[in-house]
Design a protein around this motif. Structure first.
Motif, short mmCIF file in Angstrom:
data_model
loop_
_atom_site.label_atom_id
_atom_site.label_comp_id
_atom_site.label_asym_id
_atom_site.label_seq_id
_atom_site.Cartn_x
_atom_site.Cartn_y
_atom_site.Cartn_z
N THR A 1 0.84 -1.19 0.00
CA THR A 1 0.00 0.00 0.00
C THR A 1 0.88 1.25 0.00
OG1 THR A 1 -1.88 -1.10 1.03
CG2 THR A 1 -1.72 1.29 1.33
N TRP B 1 -4.08 -5.54 -6.12
CA TRP B 1 -4.09 -4.15 -6.57
C TRP B 1 -4.25 -4.16 -8.08
CZ3 TRP B 1 -1.41 -6.00 -2.55
CH2 TRP B 1 -1.33 -5.24 -1.38
N MET B 2 -5.25 -3.44 -8.59
CA MET B 2 -5.41 -3.25 -10.03
C MET B 2 -4.95 -1.83 -10.33
SD MET B 2 -6.50 -6.06 -11.38
CE MET B 2 -7.35 -5.73 -12.91
N ASN C 1 -1.68 -5.88 -12.57
CA ASN C 1 -2.53 -6.62 -11.63
C ASN C 1 -1.54 -7.29 -10.68
OD1 ASN C 1 -3.69 -8.85 -10.34
ND2 ASN C 1 -4.99 -9.40 -12.07
N THR D 1 -7.47 -3.30 -4.16
CA THR D 1 -8.84 -3.24 -4.66
C THR D 1 -9.66 -4.43 -4.18
OG1 THR D 1 -8.10 -4.29 -6.71
CG2 THR D 1 -8.26 -1.90 -6.71
N LEU D 2 -8.99 -5.49 -3.73
CA LEU D 2 -9.66 -6.67 -3.21
C LEU D 2 -8.82 -7.23 -2.06
CD1 LEU D 2 -11.90 -8.89 -3.49
CD2 LEU D 2 -10.30 -10.10 -4.99
N THR E 1 -1.58 3.43 -2.76
CA THR E 1 -3.01 3.16 -2.70
C THR E 1 -3.23 1.77 -2.11
OG1 THR E 1 -5.08 3.18 -3.96
CG2 THR E 1 -3.16 2.20 -5.05
#
Length: 145
Positions: free
Chosen positions: A21, A38-39, A46, A29-30, A26
């Motif tokens: 992160t 992370w996408m 990916n 995403t899942l 960021t």
């Protein structure tokens, strides 16, 4: 547009989520109890991590296609690369229902070509990945970069 895929096995999911992160600027995403993804658009990747499904380190690399036509294009290039291609077809793996094929490069690095149709409720499995990982030569020891 295709996206590079990297899947890394980790020993501590929470610690790794915090690290990546910060690295990516960021959050994932899942997130599941054994998996995070992370996408990213910059860089277009990916990036997935998981705990308890593989040894630590890079599990495999891949090319994620956005459409079935893109997947057919990538799979055709794999078939021209003079390495065995294992067509897995439709499967549930990494909390996604995808169509995929697998191969290994000359060094034994496992590569996946896939198109994800939808998310799934379970992690699933990938028997072709297990088959290729067992067939791959041991990585050479040595320098960096």
């Amino acid at each position: 547009m295709k996206r590079l895929h990297v899947h890394v096995g980790v020993t501590d999911l929470a610690q790794s989520i915090a690290f990546y992160t910060n690295l990516f600027g960021t959050g994932p995403t899942l997130v599941k109890e054994d998996y995070a993804k992370w996408m990213l658009d910059d860089p277009r990747v990916n990036f997935a991590i998981s705990h308890g499904h593989a040894a630590t380190g890079i599990e495999h690399l891949g090319i994620q296609a956005e459409t079935a036509d893109e997947l057919a294009e990538v799979t055709a290039r794999l078939n021209q690369a003079d390495a065995p291609v294992l067509a897995e077809g439709e499967t549930i793996c990494c909390y996604a229902r995808s169509e995929k094929s697998w191969t290994t490069d000359p060094q034994g690095v496992v590569w996946e070509a896939f198109h994800t149709m939808e998310q799934a409720r379970t992690y699933g499995s990938s028997p072709m990945l297990d088959t290729l990982a067992a067939m791959a030569p041991a990585p050479a020891k040595g320098g960096c970069c």
